[in-house]
Every structure is written in structure tokens, then in C-alpha cells.
Design a protein around this motif. Sequence first.
Motif, mmCIF file in Angstrom:
data_model
loop_
_atom_site.group_PDB
_atom_site.id
_atom_site.type_symbol
_atom_site.label_atom_id
_atom_site.label_comp_id
_atom_site.label_asym_id
_atom_site.label_seq_id
_atom_site.Cartn_x
_atom_site.Cartn_y
_atom_site.Cartn_z
ATOM 1 N N GLY A 1 -1.821 2.110 5.773
ATOM 2 C CA GLY A 1 -0.722 1.485 5.043
ATOM 3 C C GLY A 1 -1.196 0.304 4.228
ATOM 4 N N ALA A 2 -0.522 0.039 3.119
ATOM 5 C CA ALA A 2 -0.951 -1.010 2.200
ATOM 6 C C ALA A 2 -0.954 -2.395 2.829
ATOM 7 N N VAL A 3 -0.032 -2.672 3.743
ATOM 8 C CA VAL A 3 -0.024 -3.957 4.435
ATOM 9 C C VAL A 3 -0.786 -3.890 5.764
ATOM 10 N N PRO A 4 -0.556 -2.876 6.615
ATOM 11 C CA PRO A 4 -1.278 -2.822 7.890
ATOM 12 C C PRO A 4 -2.802 -2.730 7.767
ATOM 13 N N GLN A 5 -3.313 -2.255 6.627
ATOM 14 C CA GLN A 5 -4.760 -2.071 6.483
ATOM 15 C C GLN A 5 -5.555 -3.362 6.662
ATOM 16 N N TYR A 6 -4.940 -4.506 6.407
ATOM 17 C CA TYR A 6 -5.711 -5.744 6.406
ATOM 18 C C TYR A 6 -6.166 -6.156 7.802
ATOM 19 N N ALA A 7 -5.403 -5.783 8.809
ATOM 20 C CA ALA A 7 -5.870 -6.039 10.169
ATOM 21 C C ALA A 7 -7.137 -5.245 10.438
ATOM 22 N N ALA A 8 -7.174 -4.000 9.985
ATOM 23 C CA ALA A 8 -8.346 -3.156 10.205
ATOM 24 C C ALA A 8 -9.551 -3.643 9.405
ATOM 25 N N ILE A 9 -9.318 -4.122 8.172
ATOM 26 C CA ILE A 9 -10.438 -4.650 7.377
ATOM 27 C C ILE A 9 -10.979 -5.925 8.014
ATOM 28 N N SER A 10 -10.100 -6.804 8.447
ATOM 29 C CA SER A 10 -10.556 -8.066 9.034
ATOM 30 C C SER A 10 -11.332 -7.833 10.324
ATOM 31 N N GLN A 11 -11.000 -6.754 11.044
ATOM 32 C CA GLN A 11 -11.673 -6.450 12.300
ATOM 33 C C GLN A 11 -12.923 -5.590 12.113
ATOM 34 N N GLY A 12 -13.176 -5.129 10.893
ATOM 35 C CA GLY A 12 -14.353 -4.322 10.618
ATOM 36 C C GLY A 12 -14.174 -2.842 10.887
ATOM 37 N N ASP A 13 -12.946 -2.401 11.156
ATOM 38 C CA ASP A 13 -12.692 -0.977 11.343
ATOM 39 C C ASP A 13 -12.618 -0.249 10.007
ATOM 40 N N LEU A 14 -12.274 -0.978 8.956
ATOM 41 C CA LEU A 14 -12.376 -0.518 7.580
ATOM 42 C C LEU A 14 -13.257 -1.525 6.846
ATOM 43 N N HIS A 15 -13.916 -1.087 5.776
ATOM 44 C CA HIS A 15 -14.974 -1.933 5.217
ATOM 45 C C HIS A 15 -14.701 -2.490 3.825
ATOM 46 N N VAL A 16 -14.193 -1.687 2.906
ATOM 47 C CA VAL A 16 -13.937 -2.169 1.539
ATOM 48 C C VAL A 16 -12.627 -1.592 1.025
ATOM 49 N N GLN A 17 -11.909 -2.382 0.246
ATOM 50 C CA GLN A 17 -10.695 -1.921 -0.423
ATOM 51 C C GLN A 17 -10.807 -2.335 -1.887
ATOM 52 N N PRO A 18 -10.912 -1.359 -2.796
ATOM 53 C CA PRO A 18 -11.114 -1.713 -4.204
ATOM 54 C C PRO A 18 -9.856 -2.130 -4.941
ATOM 55 N N GLU A 19 -8.656 -1.860 -4.381
ATOM 56 C CA GLU A 19 -7.431 -2.102 -5.151
ATOM 57 C C GLU A 19 -6.388 -2.821 -4.300
ATOM 58 N N VAL A 20 -6.477 -4.140 -4.260
ATOM 59 C CA VAL A 20 -5.520 -4.972 -3.532
ATOM 60 C C VAL A 20 -4.600 -5.648 -4.537
ATOM 61 N N TRP A 21 -3.312 -5.293 -4.482
ATOM 62 C CA TRP A 21 -2.310 -5.970 -5.295
ATOM 63 C C TRP A 21 -1.914 -7.247 -4.543
ATOM 64 N N THR A 22 -2.353 -8.378 -5.029
ATOM 65 C CA THR A 22 -2.316 -9.605 -4.230
ATOM 66 C C THR A 22 -0.920 -10.167 -4.011
ATOM 67 N N PRO B 1 -10.146 2.553 2.966
ATOM 68 C CA PRO B 1 -8.749 2.939 3.223
ATOM 69 C C PRO B 1 -8.130 3.650 2.031
ATOM 70 N N ILE B 2 -7.253 4.597 2.333
ATOM 71 C CA ILE B 2 -6.471 5.307 1.328
ATOM 72 C C ILE B 2 -5.016 4.937 1.533
ATOM 73 N N ASN B 3 -4.408 4.334 0.505
ATOM 74 C CA ASN B 3 -3.023 3.878 0.580
ATOM 75 C C ASN B 3 -2.063 4.935 0.027
ATOM 76 N N GLU B 4 -0.862 4.505 -0.365
ATOM 77 C CA GLU B 4 0.207 5.459 -0.620
ATOM 78 C C GLU B 4 0.402 5.806 -2.091
ATOM 79 N N TRP B 5 -0.442 5.324 -3.007
ATOM 80 C CA TRP B 5 -0.197 5.609 -4.419
ATOM 81 C C TRP B 5 -1.465 6.163 -5.076
ATOM 82 N N THR B 6 -1.223 6.989 -6.089
ATOM 83 C CA THR B 6 -2.298 7.757 -6.703
ATOM 84 C C THR B 6 -3.357 6.871 -7.341
ATOM 85 N N GLY B 7 -2.947 5.775 -7.976
ATOM 86 C CA GLY B 7 -3.930 4.904 -8.605
ATOM 87 C C GLY B 7 -4.960 4.403 -7.615
#
Length: 312
Positions: free
Chosen positions: A60-81, A29-35
Motif C-alpha cells: 500500500g502507498a502509505v503502509p509501505q513506509y514501515a517496511a522500507i524503514s525496517q529494511g523489508d523493502l529497499h527502494v521506492q522510485p515514486e513517492v508523492w510527498t 514495492p508496487i503500489n496501486e497506480w499504473t504510473g
Amino acid sequence: MKSLFFAAGIALAGAGSAYADSSDPIKIPINEWTGQHISAHILGSLFEKAGYSVEYVTAGAVPQYAAISQGDLHVQPEVWTNNVGDIYPKAVESGDIVVVGQLGLTPQEGWIYPPYMEEQCPGLPSYEALYDCAQAFASPDTFPKGRLITYPADWGTRSKDVVGQIDIPFEPVAGGSEGAMIAEIKSAVAAEKPMLMMFWQPHWLFAENEFNWVEWDEADGECVEESGQSKGNACGFQQASIDKVANKDFASTWPGAAALFEAFSIDNDTQNTLMNEIDQKGRELEDVIAEWVDANEETWAPWVEAAEAAKN
């Protein structure tokens, strides 16, 4: 010592899983900030070095987690917890999302303001000063309340929630994007206009400008934003860890990529430097990432070697 994430992937691969070393693209996933763009594209480039195909998906930074949990997205290297919404903790608890480790960045989040605002609000940096000088931060649209620029709407409502909890006379106004927030704060600084904004570091902005952080009451343990803060008992914002996460099937589907992902890391200096090249010098993201990869083989070669070893 191998993590459970990596060990599980190797165990399944060794058992002859039909999904091991899949030729399907790894979706990042690609979120909304350059970092985050930098973290994602360096990781993707190294996956490609290891022989995998990669697909970048805007999320989106919050909506992405539904897609990761369902396997539609696979890895996210930068999660601000400390800004993950409701889906993420439930998905981690259920095992649908696996926390692989920390990325390596040292983060800070909170409300920032230009130092000249302390002349107009002498009690700063204490948050309690903002009760008495909110009008110094007001705009025509918010007067007599102060104006607080918050994160874009799909990043969550943390600043808005804190404003409501501590009943501070400020109007939260969502920034449209990282770029819009930066343009607004740079314009304000250039004209020495009022400015209070929710922001974060690492970020190139702090290399070019001086900002102060609003200070909060000391928390008893970790700052828990949902605990009903109030004036005189306000810890502000929980400071994040920045984690690497993956879908539960990632390690068994791409065991080599899982080994690389576990080893992968970025520090503040690296990200700040690359952000400056992109956001300030106007260079293309792809060119900046390719240049870093070409110049830093000593850093990433062991990560790619780990991927090759896991595949064999």
C-alpha cells in the motif's frame, strides 16, 4: 558532486563491508497506480541490466513506509510527498528512510470535474461555488450532499479531511482502485453525468479527455493541509514533489545499484505514453517496459555505467 546517500555507500563498500554488492534481491514495492508500476519496473529492469536480482512486492502507498524503514523493502522510485501518512516523515527524520532525490515528474493533485459541470455550477472553478451547487453533484446515495470520489482508502484521507475542515456539503466516497476511479469518470463523461473526483497528473486520462481543476485560495507560503482550513481560507492540497527514497542500508548493501538509482529519472511524457499503452491499448506492462528499455539505451546506459563504476 556525489550525494551523501551515494558517498556513504561507496565509503562503506570501500571499507570492506560484508554487505557490499549483496547477491540478495532488491525489493521494490508496487503500489496501486499504473504510473508507479512503470517507474518501479523500469528501475527494476535497469537493476537487472546492472547484474542485480529484483523482487517486486505489492504494498500500500502509505503502509509501505514501515517496511522500507525496517529494511523489508529497499527502494521506492515514486513517492508523492503530500500523501505519505505519519510513518514516512518520522522515518526520514530518524534516517531509516533516505531521500535520494526527485524522480523527474511534474505533479498536480486536486479535485477535477468535466467542463460541462460549469453550466450546472456557474461559480466554478472556485471551490466556493461548490457550497451553493452541491446538489448538482449529488447521487441518490448522497443527496442533498454532493458526491466526491476520493482516493482509495489505503491512500490516506486527505480529501475527506479537507471536506471536514471547510465544512463543504459533500460526501467523500473512496474509490476502490485507480482502475475503478477511471471507469467511473469515463462513464460519467460519456453520459454527461455529475462528477467531482480527487485525481492527479501525470496521467494518460488528460491526454484523452478535458477536465478542469477546482481552484483554491492562494496559500501564504506552502499549502499546509493540516492547518485548519475554512471557507474563505482554503488552500486545498499541498502540491507534491515526487521523490526517490531508499532504506538507510541500501547504499552500503548495493553501492552500484545506489549509483544507478541516484541517476535514474522519468519525465511526464515518458510516463504518460507508457500508461496509455497499458491502460488504454491493453498491452502487458512487461512488454511495454521491455520495449521502452530496448528503444532507449542512450538514455539509461549512463545510469548502468554508473552502477558498474561504483561496483569496481
